[in-house]
Design an enzyme around this catalytic site. Structure first.
Site, PDB file in Angstrom:
ATOM      1  N   ASP A   1      -5.445  -6.737   5.825  1.00 45.47           N
ATOM      2  CA  ASP A   1      -6.660  -6.044   5.392  1.00 45.47           C
ATOM      3  C   ASP A   1      -7.711  -7.081   4.997  1.00 45.47           C
ATOM      4  OD1 ASP A   1      -8.359  -4.116   4.492  1.00 45.47           O
ATOM      5  OD2 ASP A   1      -7.108  -3.394   2.864  1.00 45.47           O
TER       6      ASP A   1
ATOM      7  N   ASP B   1     -11.178  -8.728   7.351  1.00 49.02           N
ATOM      8  CA  ASP B   1     -12.565  -8.636   6.868  1.00 49.02           C
ATOM      9  C   ASP B   1     -13.212 -10.019   6.856  1.00 49.02           C
ATOM     10  OD1 ASP B   1     -12.396  -5.905   6.463  1.00 49.02           O
ATOM     11  OD2 ASP B   1     -13.347  -5.981   4.490  1.00 49.02           O
TER      12      ASP B   1
ATOM     13  N   ASP C   1      -3.013 -18.107   1.551  1.00 51.90           N
ATOM     14  CA  ASP C   1      -4.161 -18.807   0.950  1.00 51.90           C
ATOM     15  C   ASP C   1      -4.683 -19.878   1.896  1.00 51.90           C
ATOM     16  OD1 ASP C   1      -1.619 -19.751   0.448  1.00 51.90           O
ATOM     17  OD2 ASP C   1      -2.030 -20.536  -1.540  1.00 51.90           O
TER      18      ASP C   1
ATOM     19  N   TYR D   1       0.818  -1.212   0.000  1.00 53.73           N
ATOM     20  CA  TYR D   1       0.000   0.000   0.000  1.00 53.73           C
ATOM     21  C   TYR D   1       0.856   1.268   0.000  1.00 53.73           C
ATOM     22  CZ  TYR D   1      -4.061  -2.948   1.104  1.00 53.73           C
ATOM     23  OH  TYR D   1      -5.056  -3.894   1.077  1.00 53.73           O
TER      24      TYR D   1
ATOM     25  N   LYS E   1       3.347 -15.187   2.042  1.00 56.00           N
ATOM     26  CA  LYS E   1       3.245 -15.937   0.778  1.00 56.00           C
ATOM     27  C   LYS E   1       4.678 -16.279   0.370  1.00 56.00           C
ATOM     28  CE  LYS E   1       0.853 -17.534  -2.711  1.00 56.00           C
ATOM     29  NZ  LYS E   1       0.088 -18.774  -2.585  1.00 56.00           N
TER      30      LYS E   1
END
Ligand code: NAD
Length: 363
Positions: A255, A259, A231, A149, A199
């Site tokens: 992020d 959620d 994942d 970001y 990852k």
């Protein structure tokens, strides 16, 4: 005889309502704080500034430099949410969300704590079966001022193959080490387990992340560390969320995973967050400005009130008050009071304001 003067100290809170339901939940948050003023060993002082879409309309920018300065000088910042569909086509530096990135970067709030806990009364509101969610109580420790970001370069260009776009995922050893220490400290005070999510099978930045987290783990022998690919973590969260205590992860993965965790707890309107670091701390709900329900008195204020509880725990040294607030939220939900996002059979539907009142009554 001269009368002894007792000075009551003051805490200055900068209030940033933002857009959409940000206005409604912050209104309730401030009302909540004023209502419990008598329980506090200091006076609360509030300063308000526009941010996000409202600031764009008024001032032509998502946030003003003087707002950032005032936040930097404050004891804490209470933020609603930003986001207004009218600005969706604006260039990135003139979008409401840019205010958040600027604020986080200028406050140095690199550590984002997002607790996700299921209240027993809300098992039926979860997206998962009761037996899978019973006892879920996890904390996402998300790196907030680095990663993709913020990485540079970040650009769009035109070339022989047409349009292309580039974002940069970069983490330094220092950035990983300081957020990892937060996660291990938090886990030490909880159930003693950190799941570091990356990852590393594909990304170089994740390989460094894994390496550094492993080194920092040696400073915390009482905490167990496991590594998990993002994942797999996304899948494990829906398969068996109770396996997690502290999830440590980077900006983008945090992020997304937080959620996902929110859907499991019943509603995103329940989840608070604290952003801590070098400067003034920032407390806000996890949710956005929810334009679909804005202005209708339907927003769930629990995330905002939970963020206030976190403020008492992490910034104002009042952990008992934080626990009392959390308990009152739990009891209010047990009594069956629901904003429309929860609306369970047999419950009583309440407005944003009524929900705040019920929680205040329970204190
Ligand atoms: P959102 O979180 O605003 O809403 C997602 C869904 O959850 C909607 O159906 C909404 O009605 C519901 N919801 C959210 N908060 C709720 C609450 N307190 N009570 C009841 N229901 C609630 O996410 P979105 O729709 O993807 O984004 C809307 C805008 O918010 C976008 O502009 C986005 O960029 C912005 N956003 C801002 C933040 C922030 O300020 N921290 C975070 C996420 C999204």
């Amino acid at each position: 005889m001269a009368k002894e003067k007792t000075e009551v100290s003051e805490k200055r809170i900068v209030v940033l309502e933002g857009d959409g339901i940000g206005l409604e939940v912050v209104r309730e948050g401030v009302r909540f704080l004023k209502a419990i003023q008598d329980r506090l060993p200091f006076r609360l002082k509030f300063d308000r500034f526009p941010i996000g879409g409202r600031c764009l309309r008024k001032e032509g920018l998502p946030i003003l430099p003087q707002t950032i300065e005032s936040c930097q000088d404050s004891d804490a910042v209470l933020l609603g949410a930003v986001g207004d569909p009218r600005f969706d086509d604006n260039p990135p530096h003139l979008r409401p969300e840019k205010a958040l990135l600027d604020l986080r970067a200028s406050l140095g709030t690199y550590c984002n704590l997002r607790p996700a806990k299921i209240y027993p009364a809300l098992y039926p509101a979860s997206s998962l079966k009761n037996e899978l969610v019973a006892g879920m109580d996890l904390l996402v420790v998300r790196e907030l001022t680095g990663g993709i970001y913020f990485g540079q370069p970040s650009l769009r260009q035109n070339g022989p193959e047409g349009r292309s776009a580039l974002d940069t995922m970069i983490y330094s050893e220092m950035e990983v080490a300081r957020i990892a220490r937060w996660a291990f400290r938090m886990a030490g005070a909880r159930r003693g387990k950190v799941t570091s999510v990356d990852k590393a099978n594909v990304l170089k930045s994740s390989q460094l992340w894994r390496e550094v987290v492993g080194e920092i783990a040696e400073e915390f022998p009482e905490v167990a560390l496991e590594h998990m690919l993002v994942d797999n973590c996304a899948m494990q969260l829906t398969r068996r969320p109770t396996q997690f205590d502290v999830i440590l992860t980077g900006n983008m993965f945090g992020d997304i995973l937080s959620d996902e965790a929110s859907a499991i707890t019943g509603s995103i309107g329940l989840l608070p967050s604290a952003s801590l670091g070098d400067g003034a701390p920032l407390y806000e709900p996890v949710h956005g400005s929810a334009p679909d329900i804005a202005g209708q008195d339907k927003a769930n204020p629990i995330a905002m009130i939970g963020a206030i509880a976190m403020m008492f725990q992490f910034t104002f040294g009042l952990p008992e008050l934080a626990r009392d607030i959390e308990k009152s939220i739990e009891v209010t939900l047990e009594k069956g009071f629901h904003t429309p996002d929860l609306a369970l059979p047999g419950g009583q539907l309440v407005t944003t304001e009524e929900m705040t009142d019920r929680i205040l009554e329970g204190l």
